[in-house]
Design a protein around this motif. Sequence first.
Motif, PDB file in Angstrom:
ATOM      1  N   GLY A 110     -12.622   2.278  32.250  1.00 50.00           N
ATOM      2  CA  GLY A 110     -11.304   1.818  33.242  1.00 50.00           C
ATOM      3  C   GLY A 110     -10.020   1.701  32.812  1.00 50.00           C
ATOM      4  O   GLY A 110      -9.073   1.296  33.085  1.00 50.00           O
ATOM      5  N   THR A 111      -9.717   2.510  31.320  1.00 49.44           N
ATOM      6  CA  THR A 111      -8.413   2.371  30.896  1.00 49.44           C
ATOM      7  C   THR A 111      -8.276   4.110  30.302  1.00 49.44           C
ATOM      8  O   THR A 111      -8.872   5.133  30.392  1.00 49.44           O
ATOM      9  N   THR A 112      -6.853   3.584  29.342  1.00 48.90           N
ATOM     10  CA  THR A 112      -6.371   5.025  28.756  1.00 48.90           C
ATOM     11  C   THR A 112      -6.334   5.155  27.575  1.00 48.90           C
ATOM     12  O   THR A 112      -5.805   4.122  26.911  1.00 48.90           O
ATOM     13  N   PRO A 113      -5.834   5.670  27.182  1.00 45.84           N
ATOM     14  CA  PRO A 113      -5.454   6.052  25.432  1.00 45.84           C
ATOM     15  C   PRO A 113      -4.594   5.319  24.911  1.00 45.84           C
ATOM     16  O   PRO A 113      -4.306   4.624  23.682  1.00 45.84           O
ATOM     17  N   ALA A 114      -3.754   4.617  26.216  1.00 45.52           N
ATOM     18  CA  ALA A 114      -2.586   4.147  25.684  1.00 45.52           C
ATOM     19  C   ALA A 114      -2.839   3.484  25.532  1.00 45.52           C
ATOM     20  O   ALA A 114      -1.756   2.666  25.118  1.00 45.52           O
ATOM     21  N   ASN A 115      -3.546   2.762  26.386  1.00 43.74           N
ATOM     22  CA  ASN A 115      -3.618   1.586  25.520  1.00 43.74           C
ATOM     23  C   ASN A 115      -4.718   1.210  24.479  1.00 43.74           C
ATOM     24  O   ASN A 115      -5.821  -0.004  24.733  1.00 43.74           O
ATOM     25  N   ALA A 116      -4.898   2.122  23.461  1.00 41.65           N
ATOM     26  CA  ALA A 116      -6.108   2.165  22.600  1.00 41.65           C
ATOM     27  C   ALA A 116      -4.988   1.874  21.632  1.00 41.65           C
ATOM     28  O   ALA A 116      -4.097   2.492  20.900  1.00 41.65           O
ATOM     29  N   ILE A 117      -5.874   1.174  20.598  1.00 48.12           N
ATOM     30  CA  ILE A 117      -5.008   1.073  18.860  1.00 48.12           C
ATOM     31  C   ILE A 117      -6.458   2.326  17.931  1.00 48.12           C
ATOM     32  O   ILE A 117      -7.079   1.744  17.818  1.00 48.12           O
ATOM     33  N   VAL A 118      -5.661   3.126  17.604  1.00 43.39           N
ATOM     34  CA  VAL A 118      -6.474   4.069  16.164  1.00 43.39           C
ATOM     35  C   VAL A 118      -6.174   4.392  15.159  1.00 43.39           C
ATOM     36  O   VAL A 118      -4.488   4.407  14.488  1.00 43.39           O
ATOM     37  N   MET A 119      -6.861   3.161  14.050  1.00 44.01           N
ATOM     38  CA  MET A 119      -6.412   3.488  12.853  1.00 44.01           C
ATOM     39  C   MET A 119      -7.787   4.722  11.672  1.00 44.01           C
ATOM     40  O   MET A 119      -8.607   5.523  12.247  1.00 44.01           O
ATOM     41  N   GLY A 120      -6.946   4.840  11.392  1.00 45.71           N
ATOM     42  CA  GLY A 120      -7.431   6.337   9.983  1.00 45.71           C
ATOM     43  C   GLY A 120      -6.443   6.972   9.132  1.00 45.71           C
ATOM     44  O   GLY A 120      -5.299   5.859   9.092  1.00 45.71           O
ATOM     45  N   ASP A 121      -6.743   7.570   8.067  1.00 40.40           N
ATOM     46  CA  ASP A 121      -6.480   7.352   6.769  1.00 40.40           C
ATOM     47  C   ASP A 121      -6.314   8.699   6.348  1.00 40.40           C
ATOM     48  O   ASP A 121      -6.015   9.798   6.193  1.00 40.40           O
ATOM     49  N   GLY A 122      -7.287  10.297   7.534  1.00 38.04           N
ATOM     50  CA  GLY A 122      -7.021  11.451   7.198  1.00 38.04           C
ATOM     51  C   GLY A 122      -7.035  11.945   7.879  1.00 38.04           C
ATOM     52  O   GLY A 122      -6.838  11.684   9.178  1.00 38.04           O
ATOM     53  N   ALA A 123      -7.126  13.352   7.398  1.00 44.39           N
ATOM     54  CA  ALA A 123      -6.539  14.317   8.713  1.00 44.39           C
ATOM     55  C   ALA A 123      -7.708  14.387   9.744  1.00 44.39           C
ATOM     56  O   ALA A 123      -7.066  15.530  11.062  1.00 44.39           O
ATOM     57  N   ASN A 124      -8.552  14.098   9.319  1.00 41.02           N
ATOM     58  CA  ASN A 124      -9.696  14.129  10.327  1.00 41.02           C
ATOM     59  C   ASN A 124      -9.274  12.846  11.659  1.00 41.02           C
ATOM     60  O   ASN A 124     -10.069  13.067  12.743  1.00 41.02           O
ATOM     61  N   ASP A 125      -8.578  12.039  10.727  1.00 42.44           N
ATOM     62  CA  ASP A 125      -7.667  11.298  12.015  1.00 42.44           C
ATOM     63  C   ASP A 125      -6.763  11.670  13.367  1.00 42.44           C
ATOM     64  O   ASP A 125      -6.966  10.912  14.384  1.00 42.44           O
ATOM     65  N   LEU A 126      -6.390  12.637  12.724  1.00 41.51           N
ATOM     66  CA  LEU A 126      -4.890  12.916  13.194  1.00 41.51           C
ATOM     67  C   LEU A 126      -5.251  13.232  15.114  1.00 41.51           C
ATOM     68  O   LEU A 126      -3.957  12.588  15.635  1.00 41.51           O
ATOM     69  N   GLN A 127      -5.810  13.940  15.273  1.00 43.00           N
ATOM     70  CA  GLN A 127      -6.652  14.183  16.757  1.00 43.00           C
ATOM     71  C   GLN A 127      -6.241  12.532  17.967  1.00 43.00           C
ATOM     72  O   GLN A 127      -5.858  12.471  18.701  1.00 43.00           O
ATOM     73  N   MET A 128      -7.133  12.343  17.179  1.00 38.88           N
ATOM     74  CA  MET A 128      -7.486  10.658  17.872  1.00 38.88           C
ATOM     75  C   MET A 128      -6.098  10.188  18.087  1.00 38.88           C
ATOM     76  O   MET A 128      -6.080   8.698  18.692  1.00 38.88           O
ATOM     77  N   MET A 129      -5.884   9.567  16.845  1.00 38.39           N
ATOM     78  CA  MET A 129      -3.902   8.355  16.742  1.00 38.39           C
ATOM     79  C   MET A 129      -3.477   9.427  17.528  1.00 38.39           C
ATOM     80  O   MET A 129      -2.645   8.146  18.074  1.00 38.39           O
ATOM     81  N   GLY A 130      -3.500  10.516  17.703  1.00 41.89           N
ATOM     82  CA  GLY A 130      -2.308  10.863  18.386  1.00 41.89           C
ATOM     83  C   GLY A 130      -2.277  11.381  20.295  1.00 41.89           C
ATOM     84  O   GLY A 130      -1.364  11.294  19.844  1.00 41.89           O
ATOM     85  N   ILE A 131      -3.627  10.365  20.567  1.00 42.86           N
ATOM     86  CA  ILE A 131      -3.633  10.101  22.050  1.00 42.86           C
ATOM     87  C   ILE A 131      -3.699   8.371  21.958  1.00 42.86           C
ATOM     88  O   ILE A 131      -3.346   8.247  22.705  1.00 42.86           O
TER      89      ILE A 131
END
Length: 280
Positions: free
Chosen positions: A225-246
Amino acid sequence: MNLILQGLTAERNVIDRIAALAGATGIVALTATAFRCEGVTQTADIKAAVDAACLAAQLDYAFVKASLQLADFKLLAMDMDSTLITIECIDEIADMQGLKPQVSAITEAAMRGEIEFNDSLTRRVALLAGLDASALQRVFDERLQLSPGAENMLAAAKVAGLKTLLVSGGFTFFTDRIKQQLGLDYAHSNVLEIVDGKLTGRVVGGIVNAEQKKLTVAHLCAELGTTPANAIVMGDGANDLQMMGIAGMSVAFRAKPVVRAQADVALNFVGLDGILNLFR
């Protein structure tokens, strides 16, 4: 804005000098090695100056809203390999075949964004064909370690009411066990095919690539019931950039340059629990 400065060590004269670069009106010691510089100004030039000074001093920094609280967020989503844990599982599995250098080279190129992830995973998994599946348990038992600060970070996130998601281009053998071990709420990753106790060199079903990671975060936020604007997303590689971007806050942990450059926060020196110093 506040400027958070932290490191494994921190000399007060260095903290004072960097705070002055950002025009801080006050400095609060959060711990012996973490400081909140209050009333700072963030411009491109100031950020560049702070970035250079912090790199030279081996300090991590983040510009954050002064009122920001961890409980403002609803989801903490984490990559697994080289983020929540210190190893790349597929590289360690390959080591059991004597193929770690070959697989590691493909892993590194994929993390830098030089090879498309689906192709890189298919090529790496193919090299594991014929390996006894017991190698997976050996990697889990003998080599898998949590990244520094992982347990502190997760404990604070749970107290603040955040749900936790482990989303990985790695394998369910590891994500499922880590989910259970740490009491995480959700996990999503790839399934290695095993026939007669041996790896076939194939993945079952679709591959959890960058797009799938992003969709997993987005769909879970919708379920909550929320949006990615209310998410903290952590990663280290290029495969993480799309989820980090939202995400409302993207955190690059000991990450490749392409990821650090696009993240809201980069933790290059402190542990995962360094994010806790960003919040009131």
